[in-house]
Write a protein that holds these residues in place. Structure first.
Motif, PDB file in Angstrom:
ATOM      1  N   ARG A 118       0.828  -1.207   0.000  1.00  0.00           N
ATOM      2  CA  ARG A 118       0.000   0.000   0.000  1.00  0.00           C
ATOM      3  C   ARG A 118       0.861   1.254   0.000  1.00  0.00           C
ATOM      4  O   ARG A 118       1.863   1.346   0.695  1.00  0.00           O
ATOM      5  CB  ARG A 118      -0.910   0.009   1.230  1.00  0.00           C
ATOM      6  CG  ARG A 118      -1.965  -1.073   1.250  1.00  0.00           C
ATOM      7  CD  ARG A 118      -2.717  -1.060   2.550  1.00  0.00           C
ATOM      8  NE  ARG A 118      -3.537   0.143   2.698  1.00  0.00           N
ATOM      9  CZ  ARG A 118      -4.168   0.467   3.833  1.00  0.00           C
ATOM     10  NH1 ARG A 118      -4.041  -0.292   4.903  1.00  0.00           N
ATOM     11  NH2 ARG A 118      -4.899   1.550   3.890  1.00  0.00           N
ATOM     12  N   GLY A 165       0.523   5.791  -0.200  1.00  0.00           N
ATOM     13  CA  GLY A 165      -0.389   6.899  -0.019  1.00  0.00           C
ATOM     14  C   GLY A 165       0.272   8.014   0.767  1.00  0.00           C
ATOM     15  O   GLY A 165       1.492   8.156   0.768  1.00  0.00           O
ATOM     16  N   ASP A 224      -5.483   7.543   0.332  1.00  0.00           N
ATOM     17  CA  ASP A 224      -5.179   6.997  -0.990  1.00  0.00           C
ATOM     18  C   ASP A 224      -5.180   8.141  -1.987  1.00  0.00           C
ATOM     19  O   ASP A 224      -6.207   8.495  -2.580  1.00  0.00           O
ATOM     20  CB  ASP A 224      -6.231   5.942  -1.362  1.00  0.00           C
ATOM     21  CG  ASP A 224      -5.876   5.213  -2.659  1.00  0.00           C
ATOM     22  OD1 ASP A 224      -4.856   5.579  -3.285  1.00  0.00           O
ATOM     23  OD2 ASP A 224      -6.613   4.287  -3.033  1.00  0.00           O
TER      24      ASP A 224
END
Length: 298
Positions: A220, A222, A257
């Protein structure tokens, strides 16, 4: 790109227990592929089926283009493996241990010297195996797997029990194997090691593949924001912005995000909305964080 390992719905049951459940893997030529999972996830059973040591209950496994159940001898001709701790004669030198294995396989003695040099043990080749450090023993185990110059190397926990210096040596060796055009199938619980070495990974849990793909794609990314209070209000403001794809809790912060180059816009959005920002920075999850997230009991 050539596929060197492919499994199709590979399954193994032991009585009523399903150890490996419909596993679909694809490992490509020349890559270092990480195979991960908690203890008891089915990794060793899967490796056993890839090496023809365990018969699948159902499904198929292809190694170097050959069905491992129907053409095991042909498939394994170009496969080298080190499973668990390597076992050698303690009273023989490293070189003589390799010569014993070479002769048993119909290979010339020169292969022993060749592989000792490959794993950086040439200067210690005449020393008894019993005098080797744990790292040297692991390297000799990899040398044994390389004797017949395989295209595919399967390594099960190659840095197990090693100190940081020994782990670094094995990582360097694994990189050199892939650099020479070989494919490395690496089973390890050292997640930081896998993140450094592997282009792609598969994560197994309770016999099933729960994640598979490029390491860079799985992790992930972000923007991480910590606010001075007003966390729920901050989340609402961020979710209302059309250029923000999502907002989630991450420990004591919010993970947004959004592209990393929008940090200034995020800061402006929050401060104009009366939410004081304590910290804002780019974020990328580690493989360890991703692993713990996807393998957690839900």
């Amino acid at each position: 790109m050539d596929v060197v390992i492919r499994t199709e719905e590979l399954t193994r049951r032991f009585g009523t227990r399903v150890a490996v459940d419909r596993v679909n893997l694809e490992v490509r030529q020349g890559e270092i592929f990480g195979f991960l999972g908690p203890n008891g996830a089915g990794k060793t059973t899967t490796i056993g089926m890839l090496l023809g040591l365990i018969k699948p209950t159902s499904g198929r496994a292809f190694v170097l283009g050959h069905d491992i159940q129907r053409e095991a001898a042909v498939a394994l001709r170009d496969v080298g493996a080190m499973i668990e701790a390597p076992a050698f004669y303690p009273y023989l030198s490293g070189r003589d241990n390799l010569r014993v294995l070479a002769r048993a396989s119909g290979l010339p003695d020169s292969r022993a010297d060749e592989t000792l040099a490959h794993v950086d043990l040439a200067t210690r080749g005449r020393d008894r195996f019993s005098t080797y450090s744990q790292g040297m023993k692991q390297r000799l185990g990899i040398a044994a797997a390389l004797l017949h110059r395989p295209r595919l190397i399967i390594l099960d926990e190659p840095t197990n029990g090693l100190d940081p210096a020994g782990q670094l040596e094995i990582r360097s060796l694994v990189r050199s194997l892939a650099g020479s055009g070989r494919t490395v199938f690496l089973c390890s619980h050292m997640l930081h090691e896998v993140e450094q070495l592997c282009q792609r990974v598969a994560i197994l849990k309770q016999g099933r593949i729960i994640a598979q793909g490029e390491v860079a794609t799985l992790l992930r990314r972000g923007v991480l924001v910590r606010t001075m209070g007003e966390r729920e209000r901050a989340a609402a403001l961020l979710r209302a912005a059309p250029w923000i794809a999502g907002v989630s809790d991450h420990a004591d912060a919010l993970l947004i995000d959004a592209p990393n180059d929008r940090t200034a816009d995020i800061n402006a959005l929050l401060t104009s909305g009366g939410v004081p920002v304590a910290e804002i920075r780019s974020y990328e999850a580690s493989l360890e964080e991703f692993f713990l997230e996807v393998t957690a009991e839900r």
